[in-house]
Write an enzyme that holds these catalytic residues in place. Structure first.
Site, short mmCIF file in Angstrom:
data_model
loop_
_atom_site.label_atom_id
_atom_site.label_comp_id
_atom_site.label_asym_id
_atom_site.label_seq_id
_atom_site.Cartn_x
_atom_site.Cartn_y
_atom_site.Cartn_z
N GLY A 149 0.78 -1.14 -0.09
CA GLY A 149 -0.06 0.02 0.08
C GLY A 149 0.81 1.23 -0.02
O GLY A 149 2.24 1.21 0.19
N CYS A 150 0.29 2.44 -0.50
CA CYS A 150 1.20 3.63 -0.45
C CYS A 150 1.55 4.16 0.76
O CYS A 150 2.71 4.55 1.15
CB CYS A 150 0.25 4.85 -1.11
SG CYS A 150 -1.65 4.89 -0.43
#
Length: 346
Positions: A149-150
């Site tokens: 995920g970012c």
């Protein structure tokens, strides 16, 4: 040329993949798939692609996708990849999954945090977590890569070198995270409506964000202690970018020079992680449009806390760029292939 398919091509992650892969020397975007725009040309959805030759969008059919592509990027909502992946893998197609379906090793944790049924255990066990700088050998031999995920990307790249040392109380980590609106995807909702977001900043999913167990899982994998992270995300009125400010309570006497030396050593061979000068303040603008993560270290002698600043472009290093980087490793190419070397500025 390797045949590449993109499932979910009409989302922000999908269209960013197209931008990056258009400049890649070893691949051809052969097929694009969408559950909502079958038969349409992507330029009708994204006019900035006019004049760029791309195939028409096709319906999502696992068998046809597996036959037509050497590798598939799954830029899909949570829950979709788990259903598509078994048939793709059965036919030998490699996968880089940009959703969260394979990031968590625990099926129960996925069920709790994502509110979806998890992927089969057999798939979870073979998925490799694709934080490239820390999982390069595993990614190189993987058929299924779970793209991080970012928020976890920016957080883990900042925390991992220090977590490995044991210098910081493992239960003291506080991560304050701020993201641009593109991180919420292209779907329309009140929370990302212009008049709701503009000239405003606010926290969301406090103590409930699904990236929390992902961050803790990977920190624990590099430490012999039970690391806990208090993670709070905020939405800021900009399109791209993530800024992480992380705080940890030191349990040993170290200097800022010690910290700087630790990080310079940890990332000495890494193209896409840049350690800034001691006491500097990296901004999201300085990595905009690039696959870089910039990290700066601060030491507060008064409180005994280390303060880490980490910035990425959430659409590149936090999504499509890291996915391309992982693909490059999977096929044995230069990790920089297809990835912009300089950020956009101003």
């Amino acid at each position: 040329m390797i045949r590449v398919g993109i499932v979910g091509a009409t989302g922000y992650g999908g269209v960013e993949l197209i931008r990056l892969l258009a400049a890649h020397p070893h691949v051809q975007v052969t097929n694009m798939y969408s559950s909502s725009a079958e038969g349409e040309w992507l330029a009708s959805v994204f006019p900035h692609l006019n004049g760029h030759t791309l195939p028409a969008l096709e319906a999502i059919d696992a068998k046809k996708i597996s036959e037509a592509n050497d590798i598939v990027f799954l830029a899909t909502p949570a829950g979709v990849s788990a259903g598509l992946s078994p048939q793709l893998l059965e036919h030998g197609t490699k996968i880089v999954d940009l959703s969260g379906d394979f990031r968590l090793q625990s099926a129960e944790a996925y069920r709790q945090w994502y509110k979806h049924e998890p992927a089969p255990e057999a798939l979870l066990s073979q998925a490799v977590y694709g934080l490239t700088e820390w999982r390069r050998e595993q990614v190189a031999g993987a058929r299924l890569v779970a793209n991080p995920g970012c928020y976890p990307t920016a957080t883990l790249l900042a925390l991992l070198p220090l977590v490995k040392t044991g210098w910081v109380n493992p239960r003291s980590w506080i991560v304050d995270a701020k993201s641009g609106v593109s991180g919420a995807g292209r779907g329309v909702s009140l929370g990302v409506h212009y008049s709701e977001v503009n000239e405003s900043i606010g926290a969301y999913k406090v103590a409930l964000h699904q990236h929390t167990p992902e961050i803790e899982q990977e920190l624990r994998s590099q430490s012999e202690t039970n690391v806990l992270v208090q993670f709070t995300p905020h939405l800021v009125p900009m399109t791209r970018g993530i800024l992480i400010t992380a705080y940890g309570q030191l349990e040993t006497d170290v200097t800022l020079d010690d910290l700087q030396e630790l990080y310079l050593s940890a990332y000495a061979e890494e193209t896409f992680v840049r350690i800034r000068k001691p006491g500097s303040h990296p901004r999201t603008k300085e990595v905009y449009g690039s696959n870089y993560c910039d990290i700066a270290l601060h030491l507060d002698q008064r409180t005994g806390r280390v303060i880490l600043l980490s910035v990425i472009d959430n659409m590149v290093k936090g999504a499509a760029g890291q996915a391309v980087q992982n693909m490059n490793v999977m096929f044995g190419w230069a990790e920089t292939a297809g990835l912009p070397i300089l950020p956009l500025y101003p």
